[in-house]
Write an enzyme that holds these catalytic residues in place. Structure first.
Site, PDB file in Angstrom:
ATOM      1  N   HIS A  46      -9.489   5.199  10.058  1.00  0.00           N
ATOM      2  CA  HIS A  46      -8.574   5.784   9.067  1.00  0.00           C
ATOM      3  C   HIS A  46      -9.300   6.311   7.816  1.00  0.00           C
ATOM      4  O   HIS A  46      -9.970   5.553   7.134  1.00  0.00           O
ATOM      5  CB  HIS A  46      -7.562   4.697   8.658  1.00  0.00           C
ATOM      6  CG  HIS A  46      -6.391   5.205   7.892  1.00  0.00           C
ATOM      7  ND1 HIS A  46      -5.330   4.391   7.547  1.00  0.00           N
ATOM      8  CD2 HIS A  46      -6.080   6.435   7.394  1.00  0.00           C
ATOM      9  CE1 HIS A  46      -4.439   5.102   6.877  1.00  0.00           C
ATOM     10  NE2 HIS A  46      -4.879   6.339   6.759  1.00  0.00           N
ATOM     11  N   TYR A  81      -0.486   1.292   5.415  1.00  0.00           N
ATOM     12  CA  TYR A  81       0.830   1.712   4.936  1.00  0.00           C
ATOM     13  C   TYR A  81       1.663   0.500   4.519  1.00  0.00           C
ATOM     14  O   TYR A  81       2.063  -0.314   5.353  1.00  0.00           O
ATOM     15  CB  TYR A  81       1.576   2.518   6.000  1.00  0.00           C
ATOM     16  CG  TYR A  81       0.830   3.761   6.458  1.00  0.00           C
ATOM     17  CD1 TYR A  81      -0.015   4.451   5.589  1.00  0.00           C
ATOM     18  CD2 TYR A  81       0.972   4.241   7.748  1.00  0.00           C
ATOM     19  CE1 TYR A  81      -0.709   5.583   5.994  1.00  0.00           C
ATOM     20  CE2 TYR A  81       0.285   5.381   8.167  1.00  0.00           C
ATOM     21  CZ  TYR A  81      -0.560   6.040   7.280  1.00  0.00           C
ATOM     22  OH  TYR A  81      -1.242   7.151   7.696  1.00  0.00           O
TER      23      TYR A  81
END
Ligand code: NAD
Length: 319
Positions: free
Chosen positions: A122, A59
């Site tokens: 992820h 992110y």
């Protein structure tokens, strides 16, 4: 304001707030933010009882972890902190054990802590599935033995991939996104029962369908088909007609789902923290929900391709 509710996350001994703080907006994933305001949002959320925080080195390409680490200074023990490894850029993945070990050290530094409550691999559908099961997850387990990580999990979009890897890899938890909300609900049939049977905890992310279920609408990069975005817009208009706000209704709908411990909503503004906490006391008028369901039904469960095509060959369904 109503007091926060907490649920035990299966597969762990963690008690997590039913509303969790998704920190991807802190990395400017939904547009540039004011970092001071983002920091205030984090601290305000803790003051209001939100204890679950989810982030990733992906992110903002480490920016969200940096900002969250700064905001959590002095408050670390009050929160359940989850981050991820394996994804580092839009097309940048490395699920090798070596990278996992290095990644966690980098995350610990950015987050200004010496342990993580949850570490997820992820977006596993972009990796080689056998490597995830036989190399990545064993590396996560090693970190657990070393005391750097308390619980381990996997995240991603295709439910069959999540179920298969979580079960075969014996993870503690799994996190799914955009698969249980007003527009998509197949998590309930295709993932939740499998995880429940194996005692694996389930976290539900993106109750606002990554911005579609907001008055501002989705970011330009949103992968949903156009007709789903149009349906979201129509749902927002119906909510306005009923004198309520689409985001509150969308979050409340997820909070009413009993088979997930927490719903992670992306936040970077104190006002969004307050708005999302209002969902704790909100109820959805049955007539409103019926009208939403009628509007959504032509596109219900319409999802998009994510990850390697090989997922399709192995499971018969990419999603
Ligand atoms: P979301 O559905 O939570 O929507 C976030 C968007 O809605 C942001 O633009 C935010 O500013 C806005 N918003 C939040 N509250 C609002 C309110 N009350 N009114 C109006 N707008 C509001 O989507 P998300 O952020 O992608 O998902 C939540 C979190 O879940 C992420 O931050 C991340 O931590 C996690 N997540 C993980 C994965 C993964 O692991 N692959 C994928 C998606 C999300």
């Amino acid at each position: 304001m109503k007091e926060m509710e907490y649920r035990t996350l299966d597969g762990t001994d963690l008690k997590v707030s039913v509303v969790g703080f998704g920190a991807s907006p802190l990395g400017n994933e939904f547009g540039a933010i004011d970092p001071d305001e983002g920091e205030r949002a984090v601290r305000h959320a803790i003051d209001c009882g939100i204890n679950l925080f989810d982030v990733s080195p992906y992110y903002g390409r480490t920016l969200a972890e940096e900002r969250l680490g700064k905001a959590l200074a002095g408050r670390r023990t009050e929160v359940v902190l989850a981050t991820k490894c394996g994804r580092y850029d839009v097309a940048g993945f490395d699920f090798s054990a070596r990278r996992v070990m290095a990644s966690v050290e980098e995350s610990l530094k950015r987050l200004q802590t010496d342990y993580l409550d949850i570490l997820h691999a992820h977006d596993i559908e972009f990796g080689d599935r056998e490597q995830i099961v036989h190399e990545t997850i064993p590396a996560l387990k090693k970190l657990k033995e070393q005391g750097k990580v308390r619980f381990i999990g996997v995240t991603g979009f295709p439910l069959t991939v999540l179920a298969d890897v979580a079960v075969r890899g014996h993870t503690d938890v799994a996190m799914s996104y955009c698969r249980y909300n007003l527009l998509v609900r197949d998590l309930d049939t295709d993932l939740a029962p499998v995880l429940r049977e194996h005692g694996i905890g389930l976290l539900n992310a993106s109750p606002l369908h990554m911005g579609i279920l907001t008055d501002c609408g989705p970011p330009a990069w949103h992968p949903a088909p156009d007709e789903v975005k149009q349906a979201g817009k129509a749902v927002a208009a119906i909510c306005r007609r009923y004198g309520t706000d689409v985001s509150t209704v969308a979050l409340r709908f997820c909070l009413d789902y009993p088979h997930t411990a927490s719903t992670l909503v992306g936040m970077s503004l104190p006002s969004h923290v307050d708005a999302n906490l209002r969902a704790l006391t909100a109820t959805i008028d049955p007539a409103l929900l019926a009208e939403i369901d009628r509007t959504v039904s032509p596109v219900l469960n319409r999802v998009w391709q994510s990850g390697r095509r090989e997922s399709k060959r192995r499971t018969g369904s990419v999603v």
